[in-house]
Design an enzyme around this catalytic site. Structure first.
Site, PDB file in Angstrom:
ATOM      1  N   HIS A 182      -3.478  -3.619  -5.491  1.00 12.09           N
ATOM      2  CA  HIS A 182      -3.685  -3.136  -4.126  1.00 12.09           C
ATOM      3  C   HIS A 182      -5.137  -3.374  -3.702  1.00 12.09           C
ATOM      4  O   HIS A 182      -6.043  -2.668  -4.118  1.00 12.09           O
ATOM      5  CB  HIS A 182      -3.328  -1.640  -4.059  1.00 12.09           C
ATOM      6  CG  HIS A 182      -3.512  -1.049  -2.695  1.00 12.09           C
ATOM      7  ND1 HIS A 182      -3.886   0.252  -2.490  1.00 12.09           N
ATOM      8  CD2 HIS A 182      -3.383  -1.604  -1.463  1.00 12.09           C
ATOM      9  CE1 HIS A 182      -3.984   0.475  -1.185  1.00 12.09           C
ATOM     10  NE2 HIS A 182      -3.681  -0.637  -0.550  1.00 12.09           N
TER      11      HIS A 182
ATOM     12  N   SER B  26       0.836  -1.205   0.000  1.00 12.94           N
ATOM     13  CA  SER B  26       0.000   0.000   0.000  1.00 12.94           C
ATOM     14  C   SER B  26       0.870   1.253   0.000  1.00 12.94           C
ATOM     15  O   SER B  26       0.369   2.356  -0.132  1.00 12.94           O
ATOM     16  CB  SER B  26      -0.927  -0.001   1.218  1.00 12.94           C
ATOM     17  OG  SER B  26      -0.171  -0.221   2.381  1.00 12.94           O
TER      18      SER B  26
ATOM     19  N   GLU C 217      -7.052  -1.394  -6.771  1.00  8.64           N
ATOM     20  CA  GLU C 217      -6.202  -0.497  -7.557  1.00  8.64           C
ATOM     21  C   GLU C 217      -5.169  -1.367  -8.280  1.00  8.64           C
ATOM     22  O   GLU C 217      -4.391  -2.068  -7.631  1.00  8.64           O
ATOM     23  CB  GLU C 217      -5.439   0.482  -6.652  1.00  8.64           C
ATOM     24  CG  GLU C 217      -6.250   1.633  -6.112  1.00  8.64           C
ATOM     25  CD  GLU C 217      -5.396   2.604  -5.273  1.00  8.64           C
ATOM     26  OE1 GLU C 217      -5.405   3.800  -5.588  1.00  8.64           O
ATOM     27  OE2 GLU C 217      -4.744   2.175  -4.299  1.00  8.64           O
TER      28      GLU C 217
ATOM     29  N   ASN D 201      -4.879   6.030  -1.055  1.00  5.99           N
ATOM     30  CA  ASN D 201      -4.219   6.419   0.191  1.00  5.99           C
ATOM     31  C   ASN D 201      -3.670   7.836   0.130  1.00  5.99           C
ATOM     32  O   ASN D 201      -3.582   8.522   1.135  1.00  5.99           O
ATOM     33  CB  ASN D 201      -3.100   5.434   0.544  1.00  5.99           C
ATOM     34  CG  ASN D 201      -3.660   4.132   1.098  1.00  5.99           C
ATOM     35  OD1 ASN D 201      -4.836   4.064   1.460  1.00  5.99           O
ATOM     36  ND2 ASN D 201      -2.850   3.102   1.165  1.00  5.99           N
TER      37      ASN D 201
END
Length: 379
Positions: free
Chosen positions: A144, A123, A156, A194
């Site tokens: 991800h 991540s 992702e 993120n």
């Protein structure tokens, strides 16, 4: 158009929470899975986690007992690389450490067939860094998944400038087969989800630095339409993980993404959030959340003295921080389109679906008005 490789057999490196979660959704879609970890106990724990999710699906009558047995037969565990010789895709979900990831990439590539794709579930670490040790960097990308894997709808797929198009296509297609909503994201620190989450959480922390009450911030964000408040989310993710990723963002983007002083001090104090039963909120022995842990105010600049902050100010500051970062990501080509940016925010973070995502939100409020609000907040 490129013909993507069909994924018939999957290898998963790391049988922890994420690895077992990925293996679970793969067997549910009929893929054979090899789950590898360093010791037998961890592999056993991973296989037990798969069984647990499938048992739950039986008790909720989503699948029959026979289907559960058939799906469990698809999952095998190993402590070496036996059975990896005919794998089409490997997803590594090992410890978030570049050295460890390099080691497993080198080891697994020695036994994989040449057509196999190597994906990382990292991540935080750029995929290009992981691919540095690969013999076939064009067959390396990021996949991800979000936690918990069997519940979170987003995936992702992260591509580097070297990733081959057929590799990207295969990962996207397989992600869809796993029932995920997939967006393709360019390789960069924090990828997309993120990265836009970071300034939003930081702004919530700054509100608390400035004297806002923790529960007031949470209530305002829930009223805006998010499923959980930002401070609750920090506790859920784990304050140690938030601290680590915070440092990575500061290194990449400078002070713009620096965490608030309260968050920094709470992380330094060793509180872990829900998993350590001590965070911004109180938790009982089962990890069930109670009220705000008032002792946490000792870490804030204003101490226990709280000042009232209007709900719309809280909403504007947190949400516009995220919206602003989403626009930067689009400008930098991290996401391919506003639509992908909206999908990522709604399915990855819980941006209120009825508001459509950050780009739809800009359209609704009006771009000129959003810029005006950002300038007011910046002054």
């Amino acid at each position: 158009p490129v013909a993507p490789l069909p994924i018939r057999k999957l290898g998963v490196l790391g049988a922890g929470f994420m690895g077992a979660g990925i293996a679970t959704i793969a067997v549910q879609q009929g893929t054979m899975v090899r789950l590898k970890d360093a010791d037998v106990a961890r592999v056993g724990k991973g296989l037990a986690a798969i069984r647990g999710v499938l048992k739950d699906a039986v008790s909720k009558r989503r699948i029959t007992r026979q289907q559960m047995d058939d799906q469990l037969l698809l999952a095998g565990g190993t402590v070496d690389y036996s059975g990896f010789g005919n794998v089409d895709l490997v997803i590594e979900a090992v410890f978030e450490d570049l050295h460890v990831k390099h080691q497993v990439v080198r080891e697994v590539e020695a036994v994989l067939p040449p057509h196999a794709i190597v994906a990382s579930n990292t991540s935080t670490i750029p995929i290009a860094r992981i691919a540095e040790v690969s013999l076939r960097p064009e067959r390396v990308l990021g996949m991800h998944f979000f936690s918990p894997v069997h519940k979170m709808p987003l995936l992702e797929v992260i591509v580097t400038p070297q990733t081959a198009r057929d590799v990207t296509a295969a990962a996207v297609l397989y992600g869809k087969r796993l029932g995920k909503t997939v967006i393709v994201v360019q390789d960069a620190p924090g990828f997309y989800v993120n990265r836009i989450l970071s300034p939003y959480l930081n702004e919530a922390g700054r509100l608390i630095d400035g004297g806002a009450a923790i529960d007031a911030v949470g209530t305002a964000i829930l009223d805006f339409g998010f499923p959980v408040g930002p401070i609750t989310l920090l506790d859920e993710v784990g304050l140690d993980i938030a601290g680590k990723s915070g440092a990575i963002f500061v290194e990449a983007f400078g002070d713009r993404l620096a965490p608030s002083s309260t968050l920094r001090k709470v992380v330094e104090s060793g509180r872990l959030g829900r998993k350590g039963k001590k965070g911004f909120y109180q938790y009982d022995d089962e990890g069930k959340k109670g009220g705000v842990d008032e002792s946490v105010y000792a870490f804030t600049p204003g101490g226990t003295q709280r000042v009232p902050v209007a709900a719309d100010e809280i909403q504007q500051r947190c949400v516009l921080s995220m919206v602003n970062e989403a626009v930067r990501c689009l400008e930098e080509g991290i996401v391919r389109s506003p639509r992908d940016g909206d999908i990522g925010a709604v399915f990855g973070i819980g941006f209120p679906p009825f508001r459509g995502g950050p780009f739809r939100y800009i359209d609704a409020v009006g771009a000129a008005r959003v810029v005006e609000q950002l300038e007011e907040l910046n002054s």
